[in-house]
Design a protein around this motif. Structure first.
Motif, PDB file in Angstrom:
ATOM      1  N   UNK A 127       0.821  -1.213   0.000  1.00  0.00           N
ATOM      2  CA  UNK A 127       0.000   0.000   0.000  1.00  0.00           C
ATOM      3  C   UNK A 127       0.857   1.266   0.000  1.00  0.00           C
ATOM      4  N   UNK A 128       0.269   2.328  -0.503  1.00  0.00           N
ATOM      5  CA  UNK A 128       0.891   3.648  -0.454  1.00  0.00           C
ATOM      6  C   UNK A 128       0.232   4.417   0.678  1.00  0.00           C
ATOM      7  N   UNK A 129       1.029   5.042   1.552  1.00  0.00           N
ATOM      8  CA  UNK A 129       0.503   5.825   2.661  1.00  0.00           C
ATOM      9  C   UNK A 129       0.967   7.265   2.515  1.00  0.00           C
ATOM     10  N   UNK A 130       0.014   8.163   2.638  1.00  0.00           N
ATOM     11  CA  UNK A 130       0.333   9.589   2.592  1.00  0.00           C
ATOM     12  C   UNK A 130      -0.310  10.264   3.800  1.00  0.00           C
ATOM     13  N   UNK A 131       0.343  11.272   4.327  1.00  0.00           N
ATOM     14  CA  UNK A 131      -0.175  12.040   5.458  1.00  0.00           C
ATOM     15  C   UNK A 131      -0.400  13.470   5.002  1.00  0.00           C
ATOM     16  N   UNK A 132      -1.585  14.008   5.311  1.00  0.00           N
ATOM     17  CA  UNK A 132      -1.916  15.387   4.942  1.00  0.00           C
ATOM     18  C   UNK A 132      -2.531  16.093   6.144  1.00  0.00           C
ATOM     19  N   UNK A 133      -2.626  17.408   6.031  1.00  0.00           N
ATOM     20  CA  UNK A 133      -3.138  18.223   7.129  1.00  0.00           C
ATOM     21  C   UNK A 133      -4.649  18.452   7.068  1.00  0.00           C
ATOM     22  N   UNK A 134      -5.220  18.472   5.841  1.00  0.00           N
ATOM     23  CA  UNK A 134      -6.630  18.841   5.724  1.00  0.00           C
ATOM     24  C   UNK A 134      -7.268  18.225   4.479  1.00  0.00           C
ATOM     25  N   UNK A 135      -8.559  18.482   4.313  1.00  0.00           N
ATOM     26  CA  UNK A 135      -9.310  17.924   3.201  1.00  0.00           C
ATOM     27  C   UNK A 135      -8.841  18.399   1.843  1.00  0.00           C
ATOM     28  N   UNK A 179      -6.380  12.928  -6.089  1.00  0.00           N
ATOM     29  CA  UNK A 179      -6.329  13.179  -7.537  1.00  0.00           C
ATOM     30  C   UNK A 179      -5.025  12.659  -8.136  1.00  0.00           C
ATOM     31  N   UNK A 180      -3.921  12.839  -7.410  1.00  0.00           N
ATOM     32  CA  UNK A 180      -2.622  12.336  -7.861  1.00  0.00           C
ATOM     33  C   UNK A 180      -2.629  10.810  -7.936  1.00  0.00           C
ATOM     34  N   UNK A 181      -3.199  10.164  -6.934  1.00  0.00           N
ATOM     35  CA  UNK A 181      -3.272   8.697  -6.936  1.00  0.00           C
ATOM     36  C   UNK A 181      -4.143   8.188  -8.080  1.00  0.00           C
ATOM     37  N   UNK A 182      -5.223   8.891  -8.382  1.00  0.00           N
ATOM     38  CA  UNK A 182      -6.103   8.498  -9.483  1.00  0.00           C
ATOM     39  C   UNK A 182      -5.356   8.603 -10.809  1.00  0.00           C
ATOM     40  N   UNK A 183      -4.537   9.650 -10.971  1.00  0.00           N
ATOM     41  CA  UNK A 183      -3.760   9.770 -12.215  1.00  0.00           C
ATOM     42  C   UNK A 183      -2.708   8.667 -12.331  1.00  0.00           C
ATOM     43  N   UNK A 184      -2.357   8.053 -11.199  1.00  0.00           N
ATOM     44  CA  UNK A 184      -1.383   6.957 -11.209  1.00  0.00           C
ATOM     45  C   UNK A 184      -2.048   5.589 -11.360  1.00  0.00           C
ATOM     46  N   UNK A 185      -3.372   5.590 -11.584  1.00  0.00           N
ATOM     47  CA  UNK A 185      -4.051   4.340 -11.867  1.00  0.00           C
ATOM     48  C   UNK A 185      -4.907   3.763 -10.759  1.00  0.00           C
ATOM     49  N   UNK A 186      -4.947   4.410  -9.614  1.00  0.00           N
ATOM     50  CA  UNK A 186      -5.809   3.948  -8.530  1.00  0.00           C
ATOM     51  C   UNK A 186      -7.229   4.451  -8.778  1.00  0.00           C
ATOM     52  N   UNK A 187      -8.214   3.672  -8.352  1.00  0.00           N
ATOM     53  CA  UNK A 187      -9.598   4.125  -8.407  1.00  0.00           C
ATOM     54  C   UNK A 187      -9.994   4.620  -7.024  1.00  0.00           C
ATOM     55  N   UNK A 205      -4.630  13.717   8.573  1.00  0.00           N
ATOM     56  CA  UNK A 205      -5.376  12.707   7.842  1.00  0.00           C
ATOM     57  C   UNK A 205      -4.386  11.727   7.233  1.00  0.00           C
ATOM     58  N   UNK A 206      -4.763  10.466   7.204  1.00  0.00           N
ATOM     59  CA  UNK A 206      -3.940   9.431   6.580  1.00  0.00           C
ATOM     60  C   UNK A 206      -4.687   8.921   5.355  1.00  0.00           C
ATOM     61  N   UNK A 207      -3.995   8.875   4.245  1.00  0.00           N
ATOM     62  CA  UNK A 207      -4.550   8.336   3.005  1.00  0.00           C
ATOM     63  C   UNK A 207      -3.774   7.059   2.687  1.00  0.00           C
ATOM     64  N   UNK A 208      -4.507   5.988   2.455  1.00  0.00           N
ATOM     65  CA  UNK A 208      -3.878   4.704   2.089  1.00  0.00           C
ATOM     66  C   UNK A 208      -4.506   4.248   0.793  1.00  0.00           C
ATOM     67  N   UNK A 209      -3.644   3.918  -0.164  1.00  0.00           N
ATOM     68  CA  UNK A 209      -4.115   3.396  -1.451  1.00  0.00           C
ATOM     69  C   UNK A 209      -3.532   2.008  -1.645  1.00  0.00           C
ATOM     70  N   UNK A 210      -4.391   1.086  -2.027  1.00  0.00           N
ATOM     71  CA  UNK A 210      -3.928  -0.294  -2.318  1.00  0.00           C
ATOM     72  C   UNK A 210      -4.770  -0.848  -3.428  1.00  0.00           C
ATOM     73  N   UNK A 211      -4.135  -1.671  -4.242  1.00  0.00           N
ATOM     74  CA  UNK A 211      -4.854  -2.330  -5.343  1.00  0.00           C
ATOM     75  C   UNK A 211      -5.146  -3.747  -4.977  1.00  0.00           C
TER      76      UNK A 211
END
Length: 106
Positions: free
Chosen positions: A2-10, A18-26, A100-106
């Motif tokens: 999985x890819x994990x990203x940390x951000x401060x706000x919405x 949006x960046x993850x979607x351009x990299x092929x994640x839904x 906020x924590x964002x996790x992307x996995x296929x």
């Protein structure tokens, strides 16, 4: 892995998603976590991302999470997305700081 990203706000979360979607994640591949349950639900609804449910965790873990602390629940859900116990614990500490924590996995 999985890819994990940390951000401060919405707004930052939207940019990362949006960046993850351009990299092929839904949007179904992307999970957003916040320590406050209402905030997490609001952001997931607004950004059309997934929530960790029974299909990700299994029935017993989902039922157990109904009776545990929010921190334990979050760590369990992040582990269900593919983070190790140590990674989930570190991510939960970031959530404690209001991030906020964002996790992307296929």
């Amino acid at each position: 892995m999985p890819i994990k990203r940390t951000v401060e706000n919405g707004l930052q979360a939207k940019k990362e998603i949006d960046d993850l979607v351009t990299k092929g994640y839904t949007h179904d591949d992307i999970y957003v976590f916040a320590h406050d349950k209402k905030r997490a639900n609001h952001i997931n609804d607004a950004l059309d991302t997934e929530t960790v449910g029974m299909k990700d965790q299994g029935f017993l873990t989902s039922m157990k999470n109904m009776f545990t602390s929010r921190g334990d629940e979050l760590r369990s859900k992040m582990e269900a997305t593919g983070l190790s116990k140590e990674e989930a614990a570190a991510a939960e500490e970031e959530l404690d700081q209001g991030k906020l924590i964002i996790i992307a996995k296929k």
